[in-house]
Design an enzyme around this catalytic site. Structure first.
Site, mmCIF file in Angstrom:
data_model
loop_
_atom_site.group_PDB
_atom_site.id
_atom_site.type_symbol
_atom_site.label_atom_id
_atom_site.label_comp_id
_atom_site.label_asym_id
_atom_site.label_seq_id
_atom_site.Cartn_x
_atom_site.Cartn_y
_atom_site.Cartn_z
ATOM 1 N N TYR A 168 4.674 4.440 -6.129
ATOM 2 C CA TYR A 168 4.349 4.841 -7.432
ATOM 3 C C TYR A 168 5.546 5.121 -8.407
ATOM 4 C CZ TYR A 168 -0.439 5.813 -5.673
ATOM 5 O OH TYR A 168 -1.556 5.727 -4.909
ATOM 6 N N SER A 195 0.997 -1.267 -0.044
ATOM 7 C CA SER A 195 0.018 0.073 -0.144
ATOM 8 C C SER A 195 0.967 1.503 0.122
ATOM 9 C CB SER A 195 -0.753 -0.004 1.397
ATOM 10 O OG SER A 195 -0.125 0.265 2.387
ATOM 11 N N LYS A 196 0.164 2.234 -0.468
ATOM 12 C CA LYS A 196 0.949 3.623 -0.213
ATOM 13 C C LYS A 196 1.406 3.996 1.259
ATOM 14 C CE LYS A 196 -2.843 5.901 -1.468
ATOM 15 N NZ LYS A 196 -3.662 6.894 -1.726
ATOM 16 N N ARG A 197 0.690 3.469 2.111
ATOM 17 C CA ARG A 197 1.250 3.413 3.607
ATOM 18 C C ARG A 197 2.489 2.873 3.776
ATOM 19 N NH1 ARG A 197 -0.947 6.986 5.066
ATOM 20 N NH2 ARG A 197 -3.012 7.410 5.996
#
Length: 511
Positions: free
Chosen positions: A278, A266-268
């Site tokens: 990303y 996840s981005k987290r």
RNA sequence: GCCGCGUUGGUCAAGGGGUUAAGACGCCUCCCUUUCACGGAGGAAUCACGGGUUCGAUUCCCGUACGUGGUACCA
């Protein structure tokens, strides 16, 4: 099953809802490699059927990412081919006729249940064993739809402008089996799949209808997507069967997930563990939430693509470093793993380092120049920069490392690691460097060997071990304990600069 | 809960009925280097568990555990 003489056509079909993460780029990559390998077409289709999740700029961002990675599509909204439009929102009118056709054939029905009614149905029927009741064969006869209403009632509701959706009517007592290029035979019992909405109340298709219709219309031969879609594959298979015939259905390949340190990536995770998730920097226009990208972190696109390729696939040989051309040549979808792979940032860094080592100084020039200028260092002499890059590139893991590794070639270090020299400093060393400056000043030839000779002869004359003097010299020129051979550095920055830095440092040391 | 998918060192992974179970990252030791890297030589560390099948299972089958995905008018 598949007509092998058909031209290979694959697609990447993202929804423009935010940044493009590792998994997305890898899906693009595998599509791209497959298309190139088979001399086929790679299509980028924008699946923007959920207007509530649409994010401005996301489509352009996706396109920019693909461009940076060198994975540009043959057909897209930017470069349309003959199967456009390539944005599903622009194809809206197309889908309804297929949904209507399904109703006519008895494979779908109108449903008038409001969101509130659905919510009530789910909460009222929720039990310990069945926490999420589905709109399926069990429940559809208790809901408000064209199956329970008479034809006249249904027509009246529609004419009155009552909002409705169209749902697929999943058959009972049927096993849906298909052959996945990666997972091989996969089968589902139709009784566990629900009557998915095909056409929403706003007239937009859901993913399920759109993907099937568009894959057919765009003549897609192979459909690669993340494994999160595997569970809904039976709906798509059924739709293919009802609408276009299984013989035209693309070959499916459900790609394994890329996982983070603990579970789904996840981005987290990126923020928490300090690595990008990303492809490029992304700031959500609505929340202003920032997510770091591989590009800005200092990754080379070649390395990024390379490391992604190896996350879930390998050639079966010991080779790990692949150029895009080599990937195209060696890639095969059958060698893609079934199981998810945990992303290892350390290994990702290693790929980048290998690529930096392999690239020529010339090819690195532009990106390093940009980096330096972004850090307030404008370079005018390209030949000089190139020489510097050649000297320091073995010491850089990320492009961003080039700043620290080469800044001192352009201006005197802002700070000197005096700690490293002060403890063992003495008067005779001061004297050595004073005499060194004088000798260097009068020396006519300025090359590394000559400087070293002068340095060592003087050290011998003063009876000091040259080793004890080299580190101080390095600190004076570089500021810290790093960089290439000292005499090479002195030679590169020039006589005046060398003497000036020694002079400055000597004052600091004796202050 | 139900359904799908998966499980070889810490991580990426090769292999696949009989092997000393490759290789890479990371970690450790040493060499090179009177800096930091690069490079070189070594080292520690693995077939989730339980049943079968078999002369023989890491490999095939079945369970269990664990992980992961789905279970939306999101994709």
């Amino acid at each position: 099953m598949q007509n092998s003489s058909k031209k290979v056509r694959v697609r990447f079909a993202p929804s423009p809802t935010g940044g493009l993460h590792l998994g997305g780029v890898r899906t693009v990559l595998y599509n791209y490699l497959f298309a190139r390998k088979h001399k086929g077409d790679f299509i980028l289709r924008i699946e923007d059927t959920d207007q509530t999740r649409f994010v401005k700029g996301a489509e352009q961002y996706i396109y920019d990412c693909l461009k940076w990675c060198g994975l540009e599509p043959d057909e897209s909204t930017m470069h349309p081919g003959e199967y456009g439009p390539y944005r599903q929102s622009e194809r809206k009118p197309l889908y309804k006729e297929y949904a209507l056709q399904l109703i006519k054939d008895g494979h779908a029905y109108f449903a008038f249940d409001t969101p509130e009614e659905l919510e009530r149905m789910r909460s009222e029927n929720k039990t310990e064993e069945n926490p999420s009741p589905q709109y399926d064969a069990m429940f559809r006869m208790r809901m408000r739809n064209s199956l329970t209403l008479s034809a006249a009632e249904t027509e009246a509701l529609i004419n009155a402008g009552t909002p409705y959706v169209i749902r697929i009517k999943i058959p009972q007592n049927e096993t849906i089996t298909f052959n996945d290029l990666i997972h091989h035979e996969v089968s589902f019992d139709a009784s566990v799949v629900d009557d998915k909405v095909l056409l929403k109340a706003d007239g937009m298709p859901t993913y399920h209808l759109a993907v099937v219709v568009d894959d057919f219309l765009m003549k897609i031969t192979h459909a690669f997507r993340g494994e999160e879609w595997l569970s809904s594959a039976p709906v798509h298979i059924l739709l293919w069967k009802y609408l276009f015939g299984l013989e035209h259905m693309p070959q499916w390949a459900h790609l394994p997930l890329i996982l983070g340190p603990n579970g789904k990536l996840s981005k987290r995770d990126g923020a928490k563990f300090g690595f990008p998730v990303y492809a490029m920097n992304w700031t959500d226009p609505r929340t202003q939430e920032f997510t770091e990208g591989f590009r800005e972190k200092g990754f080379l696109p070649e390395a990024f693509v390379n490391l992604l390729a190896m996350l879930g696939w390998n050639s079966g040989t010991e080779q790990e470093i692949f150029s895009i051309e080599e990937l195209i040549e060696n890639f095969s979808i059958e060698r893609v793993h079934k199981s998810g792979a945990k992303f290892d940032y350390e290994k990702a860094r290693w790929f980048n380092q290998e690529w930096i080592k392999r690239k020529t100084a010339t090819s690195l020039l532009t990106s390093v120049k940009d980096l330096l200028s972004n850090n307030g260092l404008s370079v005018t002499d390209d030949a000089y920069l190139e020489k510097v890059i050649e000297m320091v590139k073995d010491r850089c893991t990320l492009i961003s490392d080039f700043f620290e590794q080469s800044a001192y070639f352009f201006s005197a270090p802002a700070t000197l690691d005096l700690e490293a020299v002060l403890t063992k400093w003495n008067e005779s060393k001061t004297s050595f460097f004073q005499q060194l400056m004088a000798s260097l000043q009068t020396n006519s030839s300025w090359n590394a060997a000559e400087i070293e000779l002068v340095f060592k002869e003087l050290a011998a004359k003063l009876n000091i071990k040259p080793g004890e003097l080299q580190l101080p010299m390095r600190i004076m020129l570089v500021g810290g304990k790093f960089g290439p051979a000292v005499f090479e550095i002195a030679h590169t920055i020039g006589k005046e600069e060398t003497i000036s830095r020694i002079h400055y440092a000597l004052n600091k040391i004796n202050a």
